[in-house]
Write an enzyme that holds these catalytic residues in place. Sequence first.
Site, PDB file in Angstrom:
ATOM      1  CD  GLU A  69      -3.196   0.828   2.020  1.00  0.00           C
ATOM      2  OE1 GLU A  69      -3.811   1.788   2.469  1.00  0.00           O
ATOM      3  OE2 GLU A  69      -3.550  -0.348   2.213  1.00  0.00           O
ATOM      4  CG  ASP A  82      -2.805  -0.847   5.502  1.00  0.00           C
ATOM      5  OD1 ASP A  82      -1.628  -1.233   5.457  1.00  0.00           O
ATOM      6  OD2 ASP A  82      -3.136   0.293   5.864  1.00  0.00           O
ATOM      7  CE1 TYR A 108      -3.846  -2.284   8.903  1.00  0.00           C
ATOM      8  CE2 TYR A 108      -5.862  -2.749  10.112  1.00  0.00           C
ATOM      9  CZ  TYR A 108      -5.218  -2.215   8.998  1.00  0.00           C
ATOM     10  OH  TYR A 108      -5.948  -1.610   8.023  1.00  0.00           O
TER      11      TYR A 108
END
Length: 720
Positions: free
Chosen positions: A9, A105, A310
């Site tokens: 990303e 992600d 995350y």
Amino acid sequence: MSKTVVLAEKPSVGRDIAKVLGCHKKGNGYLEGSKYIVTWALGHLVTLADPDMYDSKYKTWRMEDLPMLPDHLKLVVMKKTSKQFQSVKTQLNRQDVADIVIATDAGREGELVARWIIEKARVKKPIKRLWISSVTDKAIKDGFKHLKPGKNYWNLYQSAVARSEADWYVGLNATRALTTKHNAQLSSGRVQTPTLEMVALREQEIKNFQPQKFYQLEAKTNKGHRFLWEDDKNQNRIFSKKHAFKLEEQLSNKQATVIHVDKKLKKKHAQGLYDLTDLQRDANRIFQFSGKQTLSVMQKLYEQHKLVTYPRTDSRHLSTDIIPTLKDRVKACGVDEYAKTANTILKKELRLSKSIVDNSKVTDHHAIIPTEVPVDWTALGEKEKKIYHLIVQRFLAALSDPMEYEQTTITIDIAGEQFIANGKVTKRLGWKEIYKHSDEEDELQPLNISKGSKLSLKVEVKEGETKPPERFTEGTILQAMENPTRYMGTNKKELVDTIKETGGIGTVATRADIIEKLFMNSYIELKGRNIHLTQTGRQLLDLAPEELRSPLLTAEWEQKLSLIAEGKLKKDQFIKEIKSYTKEAVSEIKQSNETFKHDNMTGTKCPKCGKLMLEIKNKHGKKLVCQDRSCGGKKNIAKYTNARCPNCHKRLELRGEGDGQIFTCKCGHREKLSTFQARREKEKKQRVSKKDVKKYLNKQDEGFKNNALADALAKLKKDE
């Protein structure tokens, strides 16, 4: 030999993956190795086309052209990042590339970023998915050993497309309808409008609140122990002044008898682990960080420093597969002030309850916890340290023993009326030791009394007043978005359950941006730490369709997006419902008799058309814009900058335009932009860089190595 394209990303994540996969050959927007080609997006490279791509008539905003409901929404390459898109497209279409690994992600938006690029590049190659919760070398290696089939995430992609298309149909049409109807720049959307409504409802609660005086009876010993009067319903407030003072008179100079002494040993467990909303709320409460600031810092800790998992997670639990890694994570973060706690945890067997480990409560990602990467505090900025401290403290507390205390309740009787004293005596701090504070205010020093003891006390009346609900802060509005049931205007159980199942309005990834947008559009403003509704925001709610203001509609849509992600609802069916609602919303705006009045009109005339201009103020500064939106005239007044005053070191405002721009400070300091730039250049030349410091230290080392003693020792060695 065929190769695999890995699509990340962001460049930073792409470089991390490339390092692990041995891709060292640099290309234009990619890194290549013997088996893999790692390339990256820059966030979204592809987006939904603007309305004028379907029909040139949409270039002009006209009410008669609404609603805009194309059969299928088109994808376009974003101009500002088109160069990187072409680079990615070239790699995806190479003849020697056999398949693709999506490494964006691991979530709904990340899936959309990659799939839109692949769709726009017109690539039909097998897809696999890298699904990891941290970007450490170990996590990347493990992730590539367990790549998932791309088809497993097709429904997640469909859900992401449905969300994006719903925002296009509802948001663009409602915004154009409101703007053209009232000739004012008004914006409405499926999440931002209900959020604004919640702020308005809280303000209405405060406005309508009628404070009430109340009275409490307190009985105090000569040693300072306090007992509070309670009625037979355990209420300690009396709303009749006459009754309160009558009771005081009746009980004065009367002896008290201890009728009950209850002592219980209790345990208090630490709070659960952080999800993003909970972390944003604490960061705002403790450090006054906005939700967007906290997320930005978290992204750095996750991508750059690789210290946390995350960040965009809505779970506060861990899955069972994480348990074997917990002690390595404790070792990594348990240094300096946390070393003692970490050693205690490492020595014991971890027995974790369902409040911490529960597979059924983990969706795409588990709670935010530290990774196995050892922390280097010197490499972190001040904001990064603050957020990392919060995460480490919550993590270590969850793994520590509970706090143990003795809860004491003493009940006394004075002439038939009961008074109660509650308190606790800490026996073992447990997890509380991490936070370096105790609950002294809750401590109740033991009374050497037993049931039947007689006490002499002084009884007096204490006066208080009920307080209105507090205004929202950026932290508490995030919490309200997560659980907006009290703002729904309904008590129907099935609707309340719906909002709980969907996790509120918006997602953990988008809520901070929604709040930021409300500030930018001047619908809300900050006064101190509190959020206030502006006159523009209040008027927008009067003009917006009623159903669009309710959190319930948005929550129902989020529930349907979840069903699409689970494969239980077709995207086309959802979009059909969205189009139908869009028609109703536009129709309601067209038929409305409400009018919009600018409350920010100035006496300054627009340099383009001569009409009076409006003053727009938001978190980034002030500017003037023409009241006629079709004119587009604007003029900057002041911009809030990160530049600091040389006298008081507060942030400076940049006022004016062009060569006449000037920095001003509240302390009175004024400085032309050109003078400021010259001063900064001079300071840069005088400033010593890290490279220079290292060079200087190396020279000192060399000087020490070549001193007389070193020479003598060297000579002695040669003689031997």
